[in-house]
Scaffold this motif. Sequence first.
Motif, PDB file in Angstrom:
ATOM      1  N   GLY A   1       0.642   2.803 -15.229  1.00 16.62           N
ATOM      2  CA  GLY A   1       0.428   3.193 -13.867  1.00 16.62           C
ATOM      3  C   GLY A   1       0.119   4.617 -13.665  1.00 16.62           C
ATOM      4  O   GLY A   1      -0.554   5.130 -12.747  1.00 16.62           O
ATOM      5  N   LEU A   2       0.405   5.413 -14.611  1.00 14.69           N
ATOM      6  CA  LEU A   2       0.096   6.829 -14.838  1.00 14.69           C
ATOM      7  C   LEU A   2      -1.122   7.351 -15.511  1.00 14.69           C
ATOM      8  O   LEU A   2      -2.014   8.066 -15.191  1.00 14.69           O
ATOM      9  CB  LEU A   2       1.362   7.480 -15.409  1.00 14.69           C
ATOM     10  CG  LEU A   2       2.595   7.806 -14.337  1.00 14.69           C
ATOM     11  CD1 LEU A   2       3.869   7.982 -15.338  1.00 14.69           C
ATOM     12  CD2 LEU A   2       2.389   8.566 -13.361  1.00 14.69           C
TER      13      LEU A   2
ATOM     14  N   LEU B   1       1.530   7.543  -9.464  1.00 13.45           N
ATOM     15  CA  LEU B   1       1.809   6.432 -10.256  1.00 13.45           C
ATOM     16  C   LEU B   1       1.457   5.146  -9.697  1.00 13.45           C
ATOM     17  O   LEU B   1       2.124   4.865  -8.527  1.00 13.45           O
ATOM     18  CB  LEU B   1       3.299   6.292 -10.657  1.00 13.45           C
ATOM     19  CG  LEU B   1       3.824   5.318 -11.806  1.00 13.45           C
ATOM     20  CD1 LEU B   1       5.084   5.839 -12.201  1.00 13.45           C
ATOM     21  CD2 LEU B   1       3.824   3.981 -11.460  1.00 13.45           C
ATOM     22  N   HIS B   2       0.514   4.634 -10.198  1.00 15.99           N
ATOM     23  CA  HIS B   2      -0.083   3.167  -9.390  1.00 15.99           C
ATOM     24  C   HIS B   2       0.666   1.787  -9.833  1.00 15.99           C
ATOM     25  O   HIS B   2       0.733   1.730 -11.010  1.00 15.99           O
ATOM     26  CB  HIS B   2      -1.641   3.133  -9.869  1.00 15.99           C
ATOM     27  CG  HIS B   2      -2.190   4.343  -9.279  1.00 15.99           C
ATOM     28  ND1 HIS B   2      -3.245   4.439  -8.144  1.00 15.99           N
ATOM     29  CD2 HIS B   2      -2.280   5.649  -9.878  1.00 15.99           C
ATOM     30  CE1 HIS B   2      -3.630   5.766  -8.193  1.00 15.99           C
ATOM     31  NE2 HIS B   2      -3.139   6.352  -9.209  1.00 15.99           N
ATOM     32  N   LEU B   3       0.969   1.138  -8.954  1.00 19.74           N
ATOM     33  CA  LEU B   3       1.759  -0.151  -9.281  1.00 19.74           C
ATOM     34  C   LEU B   3       0.866  -1.155  -8.242  1.00 19.74           C
ATOM     35  O   LEU B   3       0.656  -1.135  -7.158  1.00 19.74           O
ATOM     36  CB  LEU B   3       3.157  -0.106  -8.942  1.00 19.74           C
ATOM     37  CG  LEU B   3       4.041   0.895  -9.703  1.00 19.74           C
ATOM     38  CD1 LEU B   3       5.404   0.784  -9.105  1.00 19.74           C
ATOM     39  CD2 LEU B   3       4.060   0.347 -11.052  1.00 19.74           C
TER      40      LEU B   3
ATOM     41  N   ALA C   1       2.625   5.985  -1.393  1.00 17.69           N
ATOM     42  CA  ALA C   1       1.225   5.553  -0.585  1.00 17.69           C
ATOM     43  C   ALA C   1       1.107   4.262  -0.833  1.00 17.69           C
ATOM     44  O   ALA C   1       1.556   3.545  -1.881  1.00 17.69           O
ATOM     45  CB  ALA C   1       0.259   6.463  -0.925  1.00 17.69           C
ATOM     46  N   ALA C   2       0.450   3.352   0.165  1.00 18.93           N
ATOM     47  CA  ALA C   2       0.058   1.942   0.098  1.00 18.93           C
ATOM     48  C   ALA C   2      -1.406   1.879   0.442  1.00 18.93           C
ATOM     49  O   ALA C   2      -2.013   2.562   1.195  1.00 18.93           O
ATOM     50  CB  ALA C   2       1.056   1.294   1.014  1.00 18.93           C
ATOM     51  N   ALA C   3      -1.841   0.905  -0.142  1.00 25.76           N
ATOM     52  CA  ALA C   3      -3.269   0.802   0.073  1.00 25.76           C
ATOM     53  C   ALA C   3      -3.764  -0.776  -0.354  1.00 25.76           C
ATOM     54  O   ALA C   3      -3.178  -1.025  -1.517  1.00 25.76           O
ATOM     55  CB  ALA C   3      -4.212   1.812  -0.406  1.00 25.76           C
TER      56      ALA C   3
END
Length: 293
Positions: A161-162, A62-64, A39-41
Amino acid sequence: CFFDEISTAAPSTQRALLRVIHERVVGDLALGREVRMVAAANPAEMAAGGWDLTAPLANRFLHLDWKVDPGIVAAGMTGRWPDPLPLDIDARWEEHQPYHAAVVSGFLTARPELAHQLPTDPASAGRGWPSPRSWESVIRVLAACDGSGIGMEARLGLVAGLVGDGAALEFARYERDLDLPDPEALLADPTSYVRPTRDDQVHATIAAVASAVHRNLTPERWTSAMEVFSKVAESGTVDIAALGVRSAAPLRPRDAVIPPSLMVFGEILVAAGVLAAAEPRPTTAKAKAKVLR
């Protein structure tokens, strides 16, 4: 499967998306396990009609933070977008998971409050945060890092990120100071076990041995694991050793020998169905060679 501008989805839509992300089902279509969810945002405050991600949805990613490289953009405007560097991951990367499972287990034993810690503000809840699900992902991510040569700085960013920055930094400090014996060396020679100084290290050692047996189960390795757990109990940590016995006892292969020294855990073996309640329990060295049915 790419979800663009996911932060423009209202909470009700995000709830519906949980089944797609978690169960990999879209309507009547079942997606294969090989499908990856990406996903992208923009941040919610920058998105048109933006929403923070709900905590359950955020916990599945997982956020990057993606930083734009002006040089790459400038080159791309003239049609010279660089090819992405391939990530070469060892096909056997999953074999690294038992070690990292043990480290995470030891860390959560030492810091149980970080096993599940939902942030109180919506913005933080919409990023990575500690939960059983995200710690399990940490194990897989670190195993993949071992199989691809990824450095410490990138590893820390992936863990953050997790589970979030705070938990990731504490975990990194714990991992740096942890000195665990090789579980395969213990399985090869259970008598080589030497009790660590801290209980969380003992717990991590037990978890490493149990996880290694789960991954590669043979009668000989199961018996060796039980001998390790017996050594742990003899060193004064019976309660921690019992955790390993409970985990591995139900896996007992048909031809695996029950070491006589394990009889201190007789009730656990009976509960696991490894030993019948009325069955004679081996008490001598001679009985060690007997295969119990």
